[in-house]
Design an enzyme around this catalytic site. Structure first.
Site, short mmCIF file in Angstrom:
data_model
loop_
_atom_site.label_atom_id
_atom_site.label_comp_id
_atom_site.label_asym_id
_atom_site.label_seq_id
_atom_site.Cartn_x
_atom_site.Cartn_y
_atom_site.Cartn_z
CG HIS A 517 -0.07 0.13 2.53
ND1 HIS A 517 0.63 -0.93 3.06
CD2 HIS A 517 0.20 1.20 3.33
CE1 HIS A 517 1.28 -0.54 4.15
NE2 HIS A 517 1.04 0.76 4.33
CG ASP A 519 2.42 5.07 4.61
OD1 ASP A 519 1.84 3.97 4.51
OD2 ASP A 519 3.52 5.23 5.17
CG HIS A 589 5.45 0.71 2.53
ND1 HIS A 589 4.96 1.95 2.20
CD2 HIS A 589 5.00 0.46 3.78
CE1 HIS A 589 4.25 2.43 3.21
NE2 HIS A 589 4.25 1.54 4.18
NE ARG A 599 8.16 -6.27 10.84
CZ ARG A 599 7.81 -5.04 10.49
NH1 ARG A 599 6.89 -4.38 11.17
NH2 ARG A 599 8.41 -4.45 9.47
#
Ligand SMILES: *[C@@H]1O[C@H](CO)[C@@H](O)[C@H](O)[C@H]1NC(C)=O
Ligand SMILES: *[C@@H]1O[C@H](CO)[C@@H](O)[C@H](O)[C@H]1NC(C)=O
Length: 677
Positions: A517, A519, A589, A599
């Site tokens: 996507h 931002d 990204h 994570r």
């Protein structure tokens, strides 16, 4: 004459010998400081600064006295060395006593003694001096988190005037230059020009002084077998390189980013402008000729010069100003030697000047010099935090506005933030891991700064850890503005995000943790376009991720073309790593599936639009800085000082609030100063 000399000599000797070396005083001062002997520390530390000034003064006097010798090598080098040595002996007694290690030089350069001084003065209730010392330290370390807070407290204290906040080490040329600038902005041309001229000559003498001090001693490095000529060449090029750096030292405001123009050139530009507004064509022409020594092919400069000469009745052939011409001659001669050494002796040289004419660079080196310059530019010049460095430049990341930095958080700080995650989770209060909306194979949880701070107020998480979360965002903010040279950025949103693989559901996974996507726009992979329209967060301009750990599988960040498939770069998260990028379609990204472990990262978005700045950040700031909470004021009044690194406020041990600490402590130097710091 002889009689006079005999009388004078013992006097100078006695006077200078009474002064202990700067590093000795510094070490004593710091030792007294840790014992809480504030007046002893204050006196020693001021003594250290005075001693340093006097040693430099002595070296400068000697440098001048032993000025250029004859034309032969033996005269140039040997006689000067002899002269310098006996001069320094006379001035300093035993010159070797007064030599500083590079580490100690750096401590002084960064103004560290002022951070101790501010607290010593504060404890002695000498508020004016305390505030001035704090301000002096702040000027050299504008991103130091503890000093920012201390200054804020000083500003609120009664005994502190606006004048207290002054830079005690401001070089004369910088003070003059800002006076000239304010005169210019008030339109007072004639006095402004006088100030500018004054400032320019102060600047040139600062440059001369810096260059003279380059001839000081060097520590012997590894004693490998070298030909004597190699040794000489090596030493000589070092001195030249040091001299070449001086223009940067003079132009650089401490703790700030390097300006595009050096100080001499910016003086000349302002002077040319002002003289021409004052219709003083002769002076304007002289300055324009001086400027063209730096930029001989600058068309608009040549046109200006022509018009001044026409105004002077077609009179041309005037000369540039001699002080400038001789500086340019000298620096070009040095560059020639340094490039010669680079070409033939393979001694590296990084030219500091952007105006160096290409003819100076040997043809075989031009390509390499150009590449190195680009690389240096991409490395972001001097980043505002000493611990932070560029790991992947935009080019290495196969993009433009896209960079990876390391060292933004220390290992302890990452651990502290991971503990914050655990505490927030244990409190069961709004930080529940729920199934990710992107993949059923992972859990997802997110915590905003404000939420963390509120939890800290309620006692369910550690306050220092919540504050660290806040400060981590501040660092990314400073770095984004500095690296990308943006206009002021505002926080748009910040959250700490963890993605956890759900055990037993990872077989044959092909989905992503977060699909590709962009931002601030809606990615249309069919059309290969990105539509900047709601519901995308169109006001977001820059994105940043600070990673906290790497003990998980998968979870790499990857960038793609607009098709959402062709991967252009992939980055592995690790503690303290910061990836920053423009929020648009050029940085589509995603995050690879996290297939084992958890994570965690702090995600931040910034906007250039002040109207879009988030209110939450403001509220968070109030909670961190305690500005509206008068109850806390009392205990917060005490500045906590003496720590060395830019971010030590958080990482330091709160049990000993007044003891200087920080990363510096771990490095050692020959004279053991660091043991104390
Ligand atoms: C000095 O020698 C050490 C060990 O032999 C080496 O690691 C270091 O890089 C050398 N330093 C210089 C400046 O050559
Ligand atoms: C950039 O592209 C090159 C060539 O495709 C690749 O080897 C490199 O890994 C890429 N950079 C990153 C950070 O992934």
């Amino acid at each position: 004459m002889r009689v006079l000399l005999l009388i004078l000599l013992p006097l100078t000797l006695a006077q200078s010998l009474s002064l202990p070396p700067p590093d000795e005083l510094l070490m004593d001062g710091v030792a007294l400081f840790s014992r809480g002997d504030w007046s002893g520390a204050r006196d020693r530390l001021w003594g250290a600064l005075r001693s340093l000034r006097e040693v430099r003064g002595a070296r400068l006097r000697c440098g001048e006295e032993c000025g250029p010798r004859g034309a032969h090598l033996e005269e140039l080098v040997l006689e000067r060395a002899d002269c310098l040595l006996s001069c320094e002996k006379l001035q300093l007694g035993q010159p070797s006593l007064y030599r500083l290690t590079p580490e100690t030089e750096k401590i002084f350069l960064r103004g560290a003694p002022y951070n101790y001084l501010q607290l010593a003065h504060y404890k002695l209730e000498e508020l004016d001096e305390a505030a001035a010392a704090a301000f002096t330290f702040f000027t050299r370390n504008p991103h130091h988190e503890q000093i920012q807070d201390d200054l804020r407290r000083y500003r609120r204290m009664k005994g502190v005037q606006q004048e207290s906040l002054r830079d005690l080490e401001e070089p004369p040329h910088r003070a003059l230059f800002s006076q000239a600038q304010s005169l210019l902005s008030e339109g007072k041309m004639a006095p402004a020009v006088l100030k500018l001229e004054e400032s320019l000559s102060a600047c040139l003498s600062a440059l001369r002084a810096c260059r003279t001090l380059c001839e000081g001693t060097r520590e012997k490095e590894n004693q490998t077998h070298q030909e004597i000529s190699e040794v000489i060449a090596d030493y000589y090029t070092r001195v030249l390189q040091c001299k070449q750096r001086c223009i940067v030292d003079v132009s650089l405001a401490p703790g700030r980013k390097r300006p595009k123009q050096d100080s001499i050139v910016s003086h000349l530009r302002l002077l040319q402008d002002s003289y021409s507004q004052l219709r003083e064509w002769e002076s304007a022409a002289e300055i324009a000729r001086s400027l063209s020594l730096f930029h001989p092919r600058d068309q608009s400069l040549l046109k200006n010069l022509q018009s001044y000469e026409e105004k002077l009745g077609g009179k041309s052939g005037g000369k540039p100003r001699e002080s400038i011409a001789s500086y340019v001659r000298q620096t070009l001669a040095e560059k020639k030697l340094l490039y010669y050494a680079m070409e033939n002796l393979d001694i590296p040289f990084q030219d500091q000047d952007v105006w160096t004419p290409e003819e100076i660079v040997p043809e075989s080196l031009r390509e390499r010099v150009r590449a190195e310059r680009t690389a240096a530019e991409e490395a972001g010049g001097d980043l505002p935090y000493e611990e932070v460095s560029v790991t992947l430049t935009p080019r290495q990341m196969n993009g433009t506005v896209r960079v990876t930095l390391d060292g933004v958080l220390s290992k302890e700080e990452c651990e502290s933030l991971l503990s914050l995650v655990q505490e927030a989770e244990a409190s069961g209060d709004g930080f529940k891991a729920r199934r990710s909306s992107y993949t059923p194979k992972e859990k997802f949880q997110a915590l905003t700064v404000l939420r963390a701070l509120e939890m800290a107020s309620a006692g369910s998480v550690d306050t220092t850890r919540a504050h660290l979360f806040y400060y981590a965002g501040e660092r990314a903010h400073v770095l984004a503005q500095s690296y990308f040279e943006t206009s002021p950025l505002h926080f748009s949103y910040t959250q700490l995000v963890c993605r956890t693989a759900i055990e037993g559901e990872q077989e044959g996974r092909s989905d992503a943790s977060h699909p590709v996507h962009a931002d601030n726009c809606i990615l249309d992979t069919e059309e290969k376009a990105c539509w900047k329209e709601p519901p995308a967060y169109i006001h977001r301009d820059y994105s940043a991720m600070i990673y906290l750990n790497d003990d998980f599988q998968g979870g790499n960040l990857f960038f793609t073309e607009l098709d959402g498939k062709s991967v252009t770069a992939e980055v592995r998260p690790q503690c303290g790593r910061l990836v920053m990028y423009g929020s648009g379609g050029e940085n589509a990204h995603g995050v690879r599936a996290v297939t084992a472990g958890r994570r965690c990262a702090i995600a931040l978005w910034f906007t250039e639009s002040a109207e879009q700045a988030e209110q939450e950040r403001h509220q968070a700031k109030i909670l961190v800085k305690g500005d509206t909470n008068p109850r806390e004021e009392k205990e917060k009044e005490t500045p906590r000082a003496g720590r060395e690194t830019t971010r030590s406020r958080i990482s330091s041990n709160d049990d000993e609030p007044d003891r200087p600490s920080g990363r510096q402590q771990r490095r050692r130097t020959t004279r053991n100063i660091k043991d104390e710091l």
